[in-house]
Write an enzyme that holds these catalytic residues in place. Structure first.
Site, PDB file in Angstrom:
ATOM      1  N   HIS A 152       0.787  -1.230   0.000  1.00  0.00           N
ATOM      2  CA  HIS A 152       0.000   0.000   0.000  1.00  0.00           C
ATOM      3  C   HIS A 152       0.823   1.286   0.000  1.00  0.00           C
ATOM      4  CE1 HIS A 152      -3.613   2.276   0.409  1.00  0.00           C
ATOM      5  NE2 HIS A 152      -4.309   1.373   1.038  1.00  0.00           N
ATOM      6  N   GLN A 165     -14.136   3.387   0.962  1.00  0.00           N
ATOM      7  CA  GLN A 165     -14.925   3.032  -0.211  1.00  0.00           C
ATOM      8  C   GLN A 165     -13.964   2.626  -1.325  1.00  0.00           C
ATOM      9  OE1 GLN A 165     -18.094   4.835  -3.505  1.00  0.00           O
ATOM     10  NE2 GLN A 165     -17.565   6.081  -1.740  1.00  0.00           N
TER      11      GLN A 165
END
Length: 721
Positions: free
Chosen positions: A419, A656
């Protein structure tokens, strides 16, 4: 961005960096003597002269050079709009009093009155006219003037480089795509080849400066967005450090290198597959397929049991750093590590997990949409997040690699990504673009793959007795972590964003409030909640934190639960259906509940907008904390305060992850006592990936999913006409 060797120097800092950028800005983009081609030539000549005089410790220039977007040196029309300091604004430093006021407001619903009062007193001292706060705030303002992005390395180290726990589950997300139908091993090889061909085409687009510029779609629409993270996806890798990790990012020279390769891992064996070479050009899909087919046929036939080196990358970071140092004692291992780091991506060819692997669910849940044999979506997500343990595919990984494409022989496929280089949107958009192209142009009958190429090179590892012992220890450690993951993919199918929009509410805001209500129904309180907010409107912007736990959300959740408090009975828990049909008398009228809901929506929207416009609180607070250490030599009491510690312990970590395909991405909690919850709203359904840890008796992924179901149901009943 971090260079090949330097990892934490401030972006664009130091006099050498300033001189270099001054030189770069003297070039103009246009035609004739100052054309982009001439700029490139001049730049290379300047760098050659600059490099000839550089000392080994002089590394500040690297960050600045590597931060220049490739497209700035291209002939595309909008080069001056692409991530360069003259066009993208710098991340702001909000006013000190504004940050402190918003900080107090964020603490109100998650702290006790005594804790809050103590914090207010510390803030009064900190923000006093002669207090340290004004001095630290000015320090950040000066830093903003001197650097491209004053917050970048503070944030990068805090979120990633300083974290010592393992990457799988705790940091690396996993993404599942709709499964394929493979009839033969040739189908596996051809599909892998098409993915890799798409990766190579994307690499070429980056190198030619043809990546389309993205613009903001909401709140001050049409602003250009920083594209820097798109250039960090391919050919990059994280490196472990005993105290702090670093990043390997490809240099400009490597980006222009004609040699392109990937590393393919099958049954813990690693192979280097060259996709493009200066002496033979780019491989066709059929040629790539022949290389993959060789790997698929060679790996199972090797007599010796492979060394699961990839398993070490799943260990705690300091442990893996020491193991890596032992590996590097052999020059052949050093070369293997370099091949992995410089590979465009890692391709993992997996064996399927057992159908009952970590099986979870709850009565009344909707059935899974995608299946691969007897495997459901939760099972497939486990494979992408961690590989299933030492007996399955966790050794068939390199968790440091930014992008790992994963293809299983049963048709399950997706990716695991590290990430620190990029947010999910860049990864999702790249893979969905390739996937859509494959779907729109089905395989033609190319016959058997071509075999005229030399076979891929198998990477051989040379390990001594000490490292052999570490493999056994790593297997136990990794398996223990995986066994503790409580993960559940839940599809809410009663409605989706079509209904939510009809209520005049943002789907993201609506779902965030549903997450708060679901938590309150279970525990009778709200907790520090993290939702990532993109700050790509700014140069090298990444994210800040939208804090959904507001006083307004708390008052609404209390009212919705009719004052019943923690562990409210869930409708889906009731065995007696007649009981659930009984008339219930409400303490509050629907009009009152709707008004409270609108207040919660307004506050959530306000916080969201502040964050995406660069006026959140988490980045400024982090900056003030680090500034206090740099200026005074110690951390200020405000950041040792109990309230601050509570605010940084995100018991609910959410995001999201919108996908245009029917895909989903999930990850583990960020704290042992918390939940992770990603969501993907579709027009008529919402996909949630809920995670917790079994070692925490207070949390349960399936129970939280049930509470979400009930919360979304009663919200619909509240709002529909």
């Amino acid at each position: 961005m971090a260079s090949n060797e330097a990892s934490t120097s401030a972006a664009g800092s130091g006099p050498e960096s300033a001189a270099l950028f001054s030189k770069l800005r003297s070039f103009s983009i246009g035609s004739g003597p100052n054309s982009p081609q001439r700029v490139v030539s001049n730049l290379r000549g300047f760098l050659t002269h600059r490099l000839s005089n550089i000392t080994p410790s002089d590394t500040g220039w690297k960050d600045s050079i590597l931060s220049i977007p490739k497209k700035w040196l291209s002939t595309a029309e909008s080069v001056d709009e692409f991530g360069f300091p003259d066009t993208l604004p710098k991340v702001p430093v909000p006013a000190l009093d504004e940050t402190m006021a918003d900080y107090i407001r964020a603490l109100e619903p998650i702290t006790t009155p005594a804790q809050l009062e103590r914090t207010k007193e510390l803030i009064r001292q900190f923000s006093a006219p002669q207090g340290i706060g004004a001095r630290l705030h000015q320090y950040l303002l000066d830093k903003r003037e001197a650097e491209d992005n004053w917050a970048y390395y503070y944030w990068l180290n805090e979120m990633y480089m300083d974290i010592r726990i393992p990457l799988p589950i705790n940091s690396n997300p996993g993404m599942v795509f709709p499964p394929r139908r493979f009839k033969t091993v040739h189908d596996v090889a051809h599909f892998a080849a098409r993915l890799l061909d798409g990766i190579l085409s994307h690499r070429e687009m980056l190198d030619s400066g043809e990546l389309p510029l993205e613009r903001a779609a909401s709140r001050e629409k049409n602003q250009p967005l920083c594209m820097a993270q798109y250039y960090r996806l391919l050919g990059s890798c994280r490196r472990p450090g005993v105290k702090q990790d670093s990043q390997f990012l490809p240099s400009r020279e490597r980006l222009n290198d004609e040699d392109r390769h990937v590393v393919v891992i099958c049954r813990n064996q690693m192979y280097c597959v060259v996709l493009q070479a200066s002496d033979r050009g780019k491989l066709s899909e059929s040629e790539i397929a022949s290389q993959i087919l060789y790997v698929l046929s060679d790996a199972p036939c090797l007599p010796a049991k492979p060394v699961p080196v990839g398993l070490l990358t799943a260990e705690p970071r300091s442990t893996w750093a020491r193991d890596r140092e032992m590996l590097q004692e052999d020059e052949r291992n050093q070369r293997n590590l370099e091949l992995i780091e410089t590979a465009q991506v890692v391709l993992c060819l997996d064996e399927p997990l057992a159908g009952n692997f970590n099986a979870r669910g709850f009565t009344g849940a909707t059935p899974t949409v995608h299946r691969a044999g007897d495997r459901d979506e939760t099972n497939m997500a486990h494979e992408m997040i961690h590989g299933g343990g030492s007996e399955y595919n966790s050794g068939n990984r390199w968790f440091d690699k930014t992008m790992q494409l994963i293809i299983c022989t049963d048709g399950t496929w997706g990716l695991c990504y590290e990430h620190s280089c990029s947010e999910g949107i860049a990864v999702v958009q790249l893979l969905e673009k390739i996937y859509k192209k494959i779907e729109e142009h089905p395989d033609e009958d190319n016959g058997l793959p071509q075999h005229h190429l030399p076979p891929p090179e198998r990477l051989e590892w040379h390990v001594g007795p000490q490292l052999q012992l570490r493999f056994a220890q790593a297997s136990k450690s990794v398996d223990k972590c995986i066994d503790d993951l409580d993960f559940y993919v839940y599809r809410y199918q009663s409605y989706g964003k079509t209904f939510i929009k009809s209520c005049q509410v943002s789907p993201d805001v609506y779902i965030q409030l549903a997450l708060q209500l679901a938590h309150y129904k279970l525990y009778g309180r709200l907790v520090a909640t993290y939702e990532s907010a993109s700050t790509r409107r700014f140069l090298h912007g990444r994210v800040d934190c939208i804090r959904a736990a507001s006083t307004e959300a708390l008052e609404w959740a209390k009212a919705m639960c009719q004052g019943e408090g923690a562990n409210v009975p869930l409708e889906s828990d009731r065995e007696d259906e007649e009981e659930s049909r009984k008339v219930k008398f409400s303490i509050y009228s629907k009009d009152h509940l709707r008004e409270l809901f609108r207040c919660a929506v307004a506050r959530q929207t306000e916080v969201m907008v502040k964050n995406i416009l660069g006026n959140g609180i988490d980045i400024p607070l982090l900056g003030l904390r680090e500034a206090s250490i740099e200026v005074t030599g110690e951390m200020h009491e405000l950041f040792k305060d109990e309230s601050y510690i509570i605010s940084q312990c995100f018991l609910l970590s959410t995001s999201q992850v919108a996908c245009s395909t029917d895909s989903f991405m999930g990850y583990g909690p960020v704290t042992p006592r918390g939940y992770g919850c990603s969501y993907n709203p579709h027009p008529e359904q919402i996909v949630f990936c809920v995670s917790a840890f079994y070692s925490c008796e207070d949390t349960s992924a399936s129970r939280y999913a049930k509470s979400l179901q009930d919360s979304l149901d009663i919200m619909r009943d509240l709002l529909q006409n």
